[in-house]
Design a protein around this motif. Sequence first.
Motif, short mmCIF file in Angstrom:
data_model
loop_
_atom_site.label_atom_id
_atom_site.label_comp_id
_atom_site.label_asym_id
_atom_site.label_seq_id
_atom_site.Cartn_x
_atom_site.Cartn_y
_atom_site.Cartn_z
N UNK A 2 -9.25 -8.59 25.63
CA UNK A 2 -8.44 -9.52 24.84
C UNK A 2 -6.96 -9.15 24.92
N UNK A 3 -6.67 -7.84 24.85
CA UNK A 3 -5.30 -7.36 24.96
C UNK A 3 -4.72 -7.74 26.33
N UNK A 4 -5.49 -7.55 27.39
CA UNK A 4 -5.02 -7.87 28.74
C UNK A 4 -4.75 -9.36 28.88
N UNK A 5 -5.60 -10.20 28.29
CA UNK A 5 -5.37 -11.65 28.32
C UNK A 5 -4.04 -11.99 27.65
N UNK A 6 -3.76 -11.37 26.51
CA UNK A 6 -2.49 -11.58 25.82
C UNK A 6 -1.32 -11.18 26.72
N UNK B 245 3.23 -14.83 31.96
CA UNK B 245 3.39 -16.22 32.40
C UNK B 245 4.44 -16.98 31.60
N UNK B 246 4.52 -16.75 30.27
CA UNK B 246 5.37 -17.56 29.40
C UNK B 246 6.59 -16.83 28.85
N UNK B 247 6.63 -15.51 28.97
CA UNK B 247 7.76 -14.75 28.47
C UNK B 247 7.55 -14.17 27.09
N UNK B 248 6.80 -14.88 26.23
CA UNK B 248 6.60 -14.41 24.86
C UNK B 248 5.34 -15.06 24.28
N UNK B 249 4.70 -14.35 23.36
CA UNK B 249 3.58 -14.90 22.60
C UNK B 249 3.74 -14.44 21.16
N UNK B 250 3.44 -15.33 20.23
CA UNK B 250 3.59 -15.04 18.79
C UNK B 250 2.25 -15.20 18.07
N UNK B 251 2.16 -14.59 16.90
CA UNK B 251 1.04 -14.82 16.00
C UNK B 251 -0.23 -14.08 16.34
N UNK C 41 -6.19 -2.88 12.09
CA UNK C 41 -5.82 -4.26 12.39
C UNK C 41 -4.30 -4.38 12.46
N UNK C 42 -3.84 -5.13 13.46
CA UNK C 42 -2.42 -5.49 13.52
C UNK C 42 -2.31 -6.97 13.18
N UNK C 43 -1.17 -7.33 12.58
CA UNK C 43 -1.01 -8.69 12.05
C UNK C 43 0.28 -9.32 12.56
N UNK C 44 0.20 -10.63 12.77
CA UNK C 44 1.36 -11.45 13.09
C UNK C 44 2.22 -10.80 14.19
N UNK C 45 1.56 -10.42 15.27
CA UNK C 45 2.25 -9.74 16.36
C UNK C 45 2.97 -10.70 17.29
N UNK C 46 4.01 -10.20 17.89
CA UNK C 46 4.72 -10.88 18.96
C UNK C 46 4.81 -9.91 20.14
N UNK C 47 4.63 -10.43 21.33
CA UNK C 47 4.78 -9.63 22.55
C UNK C 47 5.69 -10.42 23.46
N UNK C 48 6.67 -9.75 24.06
CA UNK C 48 7.63 -10.44 24.91
C UNK C 48 7.97 -9.60 26.13
N UNK C 49 8.43 -10.30 27.15
CA UNK C 49 8.85 -9.66 28.39
C UNK C 49 10.24 -9.09 28.23
N UNK C 50 10.40 -7.84 28.63
CA UNK C 50 11.72 -7.22 28.65
C UNK C 50 12.38 -7.58 29.97
N UNK C 51 13.67 -7.79 29.92
CA UNK C 51 14.40 -8.17 31.13
C UNK C 51 15.60 -7.25 31.32
N UNK C 52 15.92 -6.99 32.58
CA UNK C 52 17.08 -6.14 32.86
C UNK C 52 18.35 -7.00 32.90
#
Length: 158
Positions: A94-98, A104-110, A124-135
């Motif tokens: 599930x983590x890898x899918x996220x 693909x999209x740059x960021x995911x929320x919720x 449990x982690x809540x209301x997470x956001x993951x985003x791509x870091x850019x140089x």
Amino acid sequence: MSPFNEFKEMVQQLDAAYRHWTGTSLPTPDSLGEDERLAWLHAQAPYALLAHGTQADPLFYYANEQALASFKYPREQFIGMPSRFSASPLDREMRQTLLEQVTAKGIAHGYSGYRVDRMGQAFMIHHGSVWTLIDEQGAPCGQAALFWPDPERVGHLV
């Protein structure tokens, strides 16, 4: 050099990339100046901030104090650890899918889900956001995450 200075550039990178994807900076109290904001994000934020690189098996290279407390690791053991170890073997798919959605999209929320601490205990982690870091050239150079360890505190900065 103050202890925070070694982390300042990393926090700036996470904040700048978050702003790139969302149009806003990472949430902090309004009353803080820029250096105070960055120090607060590192040492006092009630949410976890962490980042890993772009290796085939990405390694953590940054974690704020809340992230270290959530995972129950000392900094010297957490930094350099493969980020896949932050999830139990059962939750890694599930983590890898996220992470693939973020690529693909740059960021995911919720995002909410389970992670494991140093002792192998699920939390449990809540209301997470993951985003791509850019140089500076706009090329991907890692991924960052923000999550709230306490659902009652989501959105509350103090």
